[in-house]
Design a protein around this motif. Structure first.
Motif, mmCIF file in Angstrom:
data_model
loop_
_atom_site.group_PDB
_atom_site.id
_atom_site.type_symbol
_atom_site.label_atom_id
_atom_site.label_comp_id
_atom_site.label_asym_id
_atom_site.label_seq_id
_atom_site.Cartn_x
_atom_site.Cartn_y
_atom_site.Cartn_z
ATOM 1 N N GLY B 21 13.605 106.195 -25.121
ATOM 2 C CA GLY B 21 14.493 107.216 -25.662
ATOM 3 C C GLY B 21 15.309 107.638 -24.462
ATOM 4 N N LEU B 39 18.747 108.711 -29.214
ATOM 5 C CA LEU B 39 17.650 107.877 -29.710
ATOM 6 C C LEU B 39 18.220 106.605 -30.317
ATOM 7 N N MET B 331 12.464 116.703 -32.926
ATOM 8 C CA MET B 331 13.123 116.265 -31.696
ATOM 9 C C MET B 331 14.165 117.270 -31.195
ATOM 10 N N PHE B 357 8.918 107.707 -31.000
ATOM 11 C CA PHE B 357 10.315 107.310 -31.067
ATOM 12 C C PHE B 357 10.579 106.220 -32.093
ATOM 13 N N ASP B 361 13.383 106.266 -35.247
ATOM 14 C CA ASP B 361 14.687 105.707 -34.911
ATOM 15 C C ASP B 361 15.396 105.200 -36.156
#
Lengths: 307, 389
Positions: B21, B39, B331, B357, B361
Motif C-alpha cells: 500500500g 491503494l 482506511m 490491503f 483493493d
C-alpha cells in the motif's frame, strides 16, 4: 621492536582480529539470549561471522548524491575508533596495551566516534529514512552521552585518577556496585542507548524508517559498522565490569562478569517496548542525567567530608 | 527558507507493511503534518472472477479474498446464495460455521496483537502471541484439515463435522488460550513501557468514528456499539449471542483492549455451542440455478462488518457479486488520526485498524465523457497483464 608490538597490539591482540571475533561471539550470545527469551530458536554460533563475511565479499553500492569519499571512509573511521579504544581497556582480563593519565576520556571519545560516524553517514545520503535516522541517532547521542560519562566518572572520582588501569585496580579492591548503585544502573542503560539496543532502537526502528541512518549501506561499509558495534559492546561491558563489578583481574573473571552483564542486557531488551525518540530524550534528561548528577554530588560530598 | 514538504513514503514496499500500500506522510521534524493513502497494488479482480464462475466455484474463489479471515467470506457468500435460493443450512451446519468463525476470530486477533506489538518494537509480545496462536491454528486444522483457507463451507451447509474427540481437543486448547489471553490483557493494560506507546495515541473520538463510518473493533474502541453479530444476528448468534465489547477511549490502548477482551467472548460462545451442538444433517440441497433476485448478506469479520451483495439472473452464475471488506471504511481513519502524531506512532496507528490491503483493493476507471462501460473478465485480465508488463 616497540613498533612491532604496537602493530601486533593494534591488528591482532588485544585489538584487531581477536576483538573482532570476540565482538561477533558476544553479538551471537546477545542474539541467542534474546531469541531464547522470546521463545525463538535463535541463530547458530557462526551466524554473525557468516553475515559479516558475506557482507565483506559483496559489492558496496555507492548511491547517487552522496559525497563519495565520506561514504567510503566513515565506516573505516568508525571501526578504527572502536578498535583503538580497545587498546586502553583491560579486555580479556589483561592489563591494557597502552595506558596514560586521562585515557578514560580518550576511550569514551573513541567509542562515541562510531555513533558520530553513523549519524554523519546517514546525513550524507539523500535517503529520507537515512536522514530521519541520522537525526535520531545524533539526538539520542546527545541525550545518553552526558549521563553515561557521569556514570563512568563516578568510579574515576572515587579512585582519584583518570587512568583506566588505576580505576580498574581501585574497582578490583572495592565493589563499587554497592557504593554507587545509581551509577551502575545509569551506565548499563547508557550502554544500551549507545549500542541502540531495544528499547533505545528508535534510530533504526525498522517499522518506521527501515534501517535508519545505515539504510543506504550495503556490503563492506555495513559490515564495518556492524563489526564496530560488536567491539563497542565488548569495550562497554568491560568498562562497566571493571569499574563496578569488582574488576576483571583475570580472563575467567572477565568472561563471567561481562557475560553476566550481557544476560541482563538481553533480558532488558526483550522486556521493554521501543521508546519514541522524544521519550528517549525525556527519559535521559529527566531521570538519567539527574540520577547521574545526584550520584556525582553524593560522591563529591562524601570525598569532601571524609578527606 | 525551504518550504518544500519533507515527505516520508511508507510503501509500496516497506518493512512496516506486510502487504503493498502506499502512504505519504508530510513530516515536520518528527511530527506528521499531513497524510495521504494510495491503494490498489494488489487488485486481483475477484469480484469479476466470481461473475464468470458458477456459485460452487465462486464460493471457493471468495474464500481466497483474505488469507486471515477466509471463513467469513465463504460464510457471507453462502448465506447470501442460500437466501437467494430460499434454503437454509441445517442447525448443526450453522453451529459448525459459527464455531469455525469464532476460532478464526481468535486466530486473527492473536495475530493482530503480535503484529501491532511488533510495530511498537515490542517483539517479545509478538513472538509469544504468535506462538499461542499456533494452538488455534492446530484446532482449525484438526476440524477442517486446513490452516489457512479452511474450506469448511459448502453451499447449503458445511463439509466437516465436529466429533467428540475434536470437542475435547478444542476445549483443552481454549482453556490454554484463555489463560494466555488473561496474561495478554494484563500486559496491554498495565505494562508501563508499552502504555507509553499506546495510551492517548491515535485517538479517534466517537463523533469521528461515526462520521468516518468505521466498523468492527476499531469502532468499538471508540465507543460505537456496532457489531453485526449483535445488531442483526445471523447463524446461531441469536441463540448463542456475544456481548458487545466497547471501550470509550478511542486510542490504541482501547483497540488492544477491545480485541483482547473479545477473545473471551469468543471462548465463551464456542464452549456454549460445543455443549449444545444440534444433531442433524450437515448439508441441505441447493438448486444449481437460481431465479433472478438480489440480496445483501452481512457478517462480522474479525476486522468488522463484511458486506456481500449478490445478484442472480436465473443461471448457475451470479450476475454481480459485490464485496465490501471492513478495511475499506476503516482506511480513511488512518489518514485522519495520524496527523499531529509522531512519525514513530504512525506504523502503530496504521496497524491499529488491522488493515488488510488485498481484501479491499479495487479498481476504479474514470471516464470523463460520462460514457458507461462494462469490462469482460478477459479485458480485465489483459489490462492487468499490460499494466504490470
Amino acid at each position: 621492536m616497540s613498533t612491532l608490538t604496537a602493530v601486533i597490539a593494534l591488528l591482532f591482540f588485544p585489538s584487531g582480529l581477536v576483538i573482532l571475533l570476540a565482538g561477533m561471539a558476544y553479538e551471537w550470545a546477545d542474539r541467542k539470549l534474546v531469541a531464547r527469551f522470546q521463545n525463538r530458536i535463535g541463530p547458530r554460533w557462526f551466524q554473525p561471522l557468516a553475515d559479516n563475511l558475506k557482507l565483506l565479499a559483496k559489492e558496496e553500492v555507492v548511491p547517487e548524491g552522496v559525497q563519495r569519499g565520506l561514504f567510503i571512509t566513515l565506516p573505516v573511521i568508525a571501526l578504527s575508533g572502536a578498535l583503538t579504544s580497545v587498546l586502553y581497556v583491560p579486555v580479556f582480563g589483561l592489563a591494557p596495551a597502552y595506558s596514560f593519565s586521562g585515557d578514560l576520556i580518550v576511550a569514551i571519545y573513541l567509542l562515541s566516534l562510531l555513533t558520530l560516524c553513523t549519524g554523519l553517514a546517514g546525513a550524507n545520503t539523500l535517503n529520507r529514512f537515512s536522514l530521519v535516522g541520522a537525526t535520531r541517532t545524533l539526538t539520542q547521542m546527545f541525550s545518553y552521552e552526558a549521563p553515561f560519562l557521569l556514570a563512568l566518572l563516578g568510579p574515576a572520582l572515587a579512585a582519584g585518577s583518570w587512568r583506566i588501569s588505576t580505576i580498574a585496580d581501585y574497582g578490583a579492591e572495592n565493589l563499587l556496585i554497592l557504593t554507587q548503585p545509581i551509577g551502575f544502573v545509569v551506565a548499563m542503560i547508557g550502554l544500551m542507548g549507545k549500542l541502540e539496543l531495544p528499547p533505545f532502537d528508535a534510530p533504526e526502528a525498522e517499522t518506521e524508517i527501515v534501517a535508519g541512518a545505515l539504510t543506504e549501506y550495503s556490503g563492506r561499509g555495513l559490515a564495518l559498522f556492524h563489526l564496530g558495534k560488536g567491539v563497542e559492546l565488548i569495550v562497554g561491558l568491560t568498562l562497566i565490569a571493571a569499574f563496578y563489578l569488582g574488576g576483571v583481574a583475570n580472563p575467567l573473571a572477565f568472561f563471567l562478569k561481562t557475560l553476566g552483564l550481557l544476560v541482563v542486557l538481553a533480558g532488558l531488551q526483550s522486556l521493554l517496548a521501543r521508546l519514541r525518540i522524544d521519550q528517549t530524550v525525556g527519559l535521559w534528561w529527566r531521570y538519567g542525567a539527574i540520577l547521574g548528577l545526584v550520584q556525582f554530588l553524593v560522591l563529591i560530598a562524601w570525598e569532601g567530608l571524609v578527606a | 527558507m525551504a518550504t518544500e514538504k519533507f515527505v516520508i513514503p511508507i510503501g509500496p514496499q516497506h518493512p512496516a507493511l506486510k502487504e503493498p500500500g502506499h502512504f505519504q506522510f508530510d513530516v515536520d521534524g518528527e511530527v506528521v503534518k499531513g497524510a495521504s493513502v494510495r491503494l490498489g497494488y494488489v487488485h486481483r479482480g475477484i469480484e469479476k472472477g466470481a461473475e464468470t464462475r458458477n456459485y460452487v466455484q465462486a464460493a471457493y474463489l471468495v474464500e481466497r479474498i483474505c488469507g486471515i479471515c477466509s471463513h467469513v467470506h465463504a460464510t457471507a457468500f453462502c448465506l447470501g446464495v442460500e437466501k437467494l435460493a430460499g434454503v437454509e443450512a441445517p442447525p448443526r451446519a450453522q453451529a459448525i460455521r459459527q464455531i469455525v468463525a469464532e476460532l478464526e476470530r481468535i486466530h486473527s486477533h492473536l495475530l493482530w496483537v503480535g503484529v501491532a506489538a511488533h510495530e511498537a518494537g515490542f517483539d517479545t509480545l509478538f513472538m509469544y502471541s504468535w506462538r499461542d496462536r499456533e494452538t488455534v491454528m492446530n484446532l482449525l486444522e484438526g476440524i477442517t484439515g486446513n490452516r489457512v483457507n479452511y474450506s469448511a463451507n459448502v453451499l447449503g451447509g458445511v463439509k466437516v463435522d465436529i466429533g467428540p474427540e475434536q470437542i475435547e481437543a478444542i476445549l483443552a486448547g481454549l482453556a490454554f488460550l484463555e489463560e494466555r489471553t488473561q496474561h495478554y490483557l494484563e500486559v496491554v493494560s498495565t505494562d508501563a513501557m508499552f502504555l507509553r506507546r499506546t495510551r492517548g495515541i491515535g485517538v479517534m473520538t466517537r463523533e469521528d468514528a461515526e462520521r468516518l463510518g468505521v466498523v468492527g473493533p476499531t469502532a468499538r474502541a471508540s465507543g460505537v456499539p456496532r457489531d453485526v453479530r449483535v445488531d442483526s444476528p445471523y447463524l446461531l448468534y441469536r441463540e448463542h449471542s456475544v456481548e458487545l465489547v466497547v471501550e470509550e477511549a478511542g486510542d490504541l490502548e482501547a483497540r488492544f483492549k477491545v480485541r483482547v477482551r473479545e477473545l473471551f467472548e469468543s471462548y465463551r460462545v464456542i464452549r456454549e455451542l460445543l455443549a449444545e451442538l444440534p444433531e442433524g444433517e450437515l448439508t441441505t440441497r441447493v438448486p444449481r440455478r437460481i431465479k433472478p433476485a438480489e440480496t445483501v448478506s452481512r457478517v462480522e469479520a474479525p476486522r468488522g462488518e463484511l458486506f456481500y451483495f449478490i445478484k442472480s439472473n436465473g443461471s448457475d452464475t451470479a450476475e454481480r457479486v459485490k464485496v465490501r471488506t471492513p478495511t475499506l471504511p476503516n482506511m480513511a481513519s488512518v489518514v485522519v488520526t495520524a496527523v499531529g502524531h509522531q512519525l514513530a506512532d504512525v506504523p502503530m496507528i496504521l496497524t491499529g485498524i488491522d488493515p488488510c490491503f488485498s481484501c479491499n483493493d479495487r479498481m476504479t476507471v474514470i471516464r470523463r465523457d460520462g460514457e458507461r462501460q462494462a469490462w469482460t473478465w478477459e479485458q480485465l485480465r489483459q489490462y492487468g497483464i499490460e499494466w504490470y508488463r
